[in-house]
Design a protein around this motif. Sequence first.
Motif, PDB file in Angstrom:
ATOM      1  N   GLY A  42       1.183  10.693 -10.153  1.00  0.00           N
ATOM      2  CA  GLY A  42       0.668   9.687 -11.095  1.00  0.00           C
ATOM      3  C   GLY A  42       1.278   8.278 -11.116  1.00  0.00           C
ATOM      4  O   GLY A  42       0.679   7.377 -11.310  1.00  0.00           O
ATOM      5  N   VAL A  43       2.691   8.466 -11.079  1.00  0.00           N
ATOM      6  CA  VAL A  43       3.410   7.281 -10.973  1.00  0.00           C
ATOM      7  C   VAL A  43       3.238   6.560  -9.885  1.00  0.00           C
ATOM      8  O   VAL A  43       3.776   5.280  -9.865  1.00  0.00           O
ATOM      9  CB  VAL A  43       4.987   7.711 -11.400  1.00  0.00           C
ATOM     10  CG1 VAL A  43       6.080   6.834 -10.987  1.00  0.00           C
ATOM     11  CG2 VAL A  43       5.169   8.516 -12.642  1.00  0.00           C
ATOM     12  N   ARG A  44       3.268   7.049  -8.958  1.00  0.00           N
ATOM     13  CA  ARG A  44       3.199   6.312  -7.538  1.00  0.00           C
ATOM     14  C   ARG A  44       1.887   5.372  -7.654  1.00  0.00           C
ATOM     15  O   ARG A  44       2.014   4.245  -6.890  1.00  0.00           O
ATOM     16  CB  ARG A  44       2.946   7.015  -6.263  1.00  0.00           C
ATOM     17  CG  ARG A  44       4.383   8.116  -6.069  1.00  0.00           C
ATOM     18  CD  ARG A  44       4.278   8.750  -4.853  1.00  0.00           C
ATOM     19  NE  ARG A  44       4.120   7.827  -3.660  1.00  0.00           N
ATOM     20  CZ  ARG A  44       3.520   8.036  -2.473  1.00  0.00           C
ATOM     21  NH1 ARG A  44       3.191   9.352  -2.339  1.00  0.00           N
ATOM     22  NH2 ARG A  44       3.367   7.131  -1.610  1.00  0.00           N
ATOM     23  N   GLY A  45       0.731   5.764  -8.433  1.00  0.00           N
ATOM     24  CA  GLY A  45      -0.174   4.865  -8.632  1.00  0.00           C
ATOM     25  C   GLY A  45      -1.194   4.680  -7.208  1.00  0.00           C
ATOM     26  O   GLY A  45      -2.032   3.711  -7.448  1.00  0.00           O
ATOM     27  N   LYS A  46      -0.971   5.191  -6.145  1.00  0.00           N
ATOM     28  CA  LYS A  46      -1.739   4.775  -5.171  1.00  0.00           C
ATOM     29  C   LYS A  46      -2.847   6.281  -4.998  1.00  0.00           C
ATOM     30  O   LYS A  46      -3.581   6.083  -4.003  1.00  0.00           O
ATOM     31  CB  LYS A  46      -0.723   4.986  -3.783  1.00  0.00           C
ATOM     32  CG  LYS A  46       0.239   3.748  -3.875  1.00  0.00           C
ATOM     33  CD  LYS A  46       1.111   3.978  -2.760  1.00  0.00           C
ATOM     34  CE  LYS A  46       2.267   2.865  -2.800  1.00  0.00           C
ATOM     35  NZ  LYS A  46       3.192   2.945  -1.785  1.00  0.00           N
ATOM     36  N   ASN A  47      -2.984   6.782  -5.812  1.00  0.00           N
ATOM     37  CA  ASN A  47      -3.844   8.016  -5.609  1.00  0.00           C
ATOM     38  C   ASN A  47      -5.052   7.785  -6.852  1.00  0.00           C
ATOM     39  O   ASN A  47      -4.891   6.798  -7.628  1.00  0.00           O
ATOM     40  CB  ASN A  47      -3.214   9.010  -5.571  1.00  0.00           C
ATOM     41  CG  ASN A  47      -2.289   9.197  -4.643  1.00  0.00           C
ATOM     42  OD1 ASN A  47      -2.791   9.474  -3.338  1.00  0.00           O
ATOM     43  ND2 ASN A  47      -0.997   9.650  -4.925  1.00  0.00           N
ATOM     44  N   LYS A  48      -5.823   8.884  -6.779  1.00  0.00           N
ATOM     45  CA  LYS A  48      -6.695   8.768  -8.063  1.00  0.00           C
ATOM     46  C   LYS A  48      -6.100   9.116  -9.214  1.00  0.00           C
ATOM     47  O   LYS A  48      -6.724   8.668 -10.344  1.00  0.00           O
ATOM     48  CB  LYS A  48      -7.725   9.957  -7.785  1.00  0.00           C
ATOM     49  CG  LYS A  48      -8.835   9.742  -6.813  1.00  0.00           C
ATOM     50  CD  LYS A  48      -9.786  10.641  -6.406  1.00  0.00           C
ATOM     51  CE  LYS A  48     -10.613  10.265  -5.312  1.00  0.00           C
ATOM     52  NZ  LYS A  48     -11.641  11.527  -5.002  1.00  0.00           N
ATOM     53  N   ILE A  49      -5.291   9.779  -9.145  1.00  0.00           N
ATOM     54  CA  ILE A  49      -4.382  10.224 -10.635  1.00  0.00           C
ATOM     55  C   ILE A  49      -3.181   8.841 -11.077  1.00  0.00           C
ATOM     56  O   ILE A  49      -2.692   8.663 -10.014  1.00  0.00           O
ATOM     57  CB  ILE A  49      -3.581  11.282 -10.490  1.00  0.00           C
ATOM     58  CG1 ILE A  49      -4.353  12.562 -10.246  1.00  0.00           C
ATOM     59  CG2 ILE A  49      -2.489  11.574 -11.684  1.00  0.00           C
ATOM     60  CD1 ILE A  49      -3.610  14.019  -9.820  1.00  0.00           C
ATOM     61  N   LYS A  50      -3.610   8.463 -12.196  1.00  0.00           N
ATOM     62  CA  LYS A  50      -2.623   7.292 -12.382  1.00  0.00           C
ATOM     63  C   LYS A  50      -1.773   7.592 -13.831  1.00  0.00           C
ATOM     64  O   LYS A  50      -2.526   8.083 -14.837  1.00  0.00           O
ATOM     65  CB  LYS A  50      -3.430   6.075 -12.565  1.00  0.00           C
ATOM     66  CG  LYS A  50      -4.271   5.889 -11.381  1.00  0.00           C
ATOM     67  CD  LYS A  50      -4.117   4.326 -11.075  1.00  0.00           C
ATOM     68  CE  LYS A  50      -4.841   3.739 -10.025  1.00  0.00           C
ATOM     69  NZ  LYS A  50      -4.786   4.644  -8.552  1.00  0.00           N
ATOM     70  N   VAL A  51      -0.502   7.531 -13.795  1.00  0.00           N
ATOM     71  CA  VAL A  51       0.183   7.726 -15.245  1.00  0.00           C
ATOM     72  C   VAL A  51       0.858   6.208 -15.601  1.00  0.00           C
ATOM     73  O   VAL A  51       1.313   5.778 -14.559  1.00  0.00           O
ATOM     74  CB  VAL A  51       1.235   8.772 -14.784  1.00  0.00           C
ATOM     75  CG1 VAL A  51       1.927   8.637 -16.031  1.00  0.00           C
ATOM     76  CG2 VAL A  51       0.664  10.315 -14.439  1.00  0.00           C
ATOM     77  N   ASP A  52       0.320   5.861 -16.716  1.00  0.00           N
ATOM     78  CA  ASP A  52       0.881   4.892 -17.281  1.00  0.00           C
ATOM     79  C   ASP A  52       2.366   4.950 -17.441  1.00  0.00           C
ATOM     80  O   ASP A  52       2.717   5.710 -17.822  1.00  0.00           O
ATOM     81  CB  ASP A  52       0.194   4.410 -18.574  1.00  0.00           C
ATOM     82  CG  ASP A  52       0.615   3.111 -19.114  1.00  0.00           C
ATOM     83  OD1 ASP A  52       1.187   2.306 -18.707  1.00  0.00           O
ATOM     84  OD2 ASP A  52      -0.020   2.807 -20.399  1.00  0.00           O
ATOM     85  N   PRO A  53       3.207   3.952 -17.148  1.00  0.00           N
ATOM     86  CA  PRO A  53       4.718   3.821 -17.134  1.00  0.00           C
ATOM     87  C   PRO A  53       4.999   4.066 -18.716  1.00  0.00           C
ATOM     88  O   PRO A  53       6.220   4.820 -18.833  1.00  0.00           O
ATOM     89  CB  PRO A  53       5.158   2.571 -16.959  1.00  0.00           C
ATOM     90  CG  PRO A  53       4.301   2.034 -15.945  1.00  0.00           C
ATOM     91  CD  PRO A  53       2.812   2.598 -16.303  1.00  0.00           C
TER      92      PRO A  53
END
Length: 134
Positions: free
Chosen positions: A23-34
């Motif tokens: 999620g941190v990488r943000g290049k996939n479907k899963i996104k984790v806000d910083p």
Amino acid sequence: MSSLIALGTGGAATAATFYLYVGVRGKNKIKVDPDHVPYWAFTIGMLSANAGTAFQQLSGIGTQLNASLQSNAALGDWGVGATATMLTIAVFGLKPRAWKDALCGAIAPSLFAAAGGIWVIPASLFGILTSFVS
């Protein structure tokens, strides 16, 4: 049924770590806000406290950090609560950075538990929730 989700604490810690990494990488479907990284890392830290030896090294980092600050004579009388306070200020007072927030969030549960008092409240409340995955 022994638990709500049959992951076990080791499996849950591994899954949460992988989710955070993806999620941190943000290049996939899963996104984790910083801004959410400390909460994910705190979850990983709580789960790792009950997991196998591969994850128990996280609490050792917090213990070593506190011991190094307590043994420094230049700082005077240093308590575990001071280390927990510094860690909390570093997470929520500085600009969000995934690496800093992940490390601080993962070692926070062990410091909070060692500090006692009001610091135990987040760890003990979350401890109740971890019983659902083990």
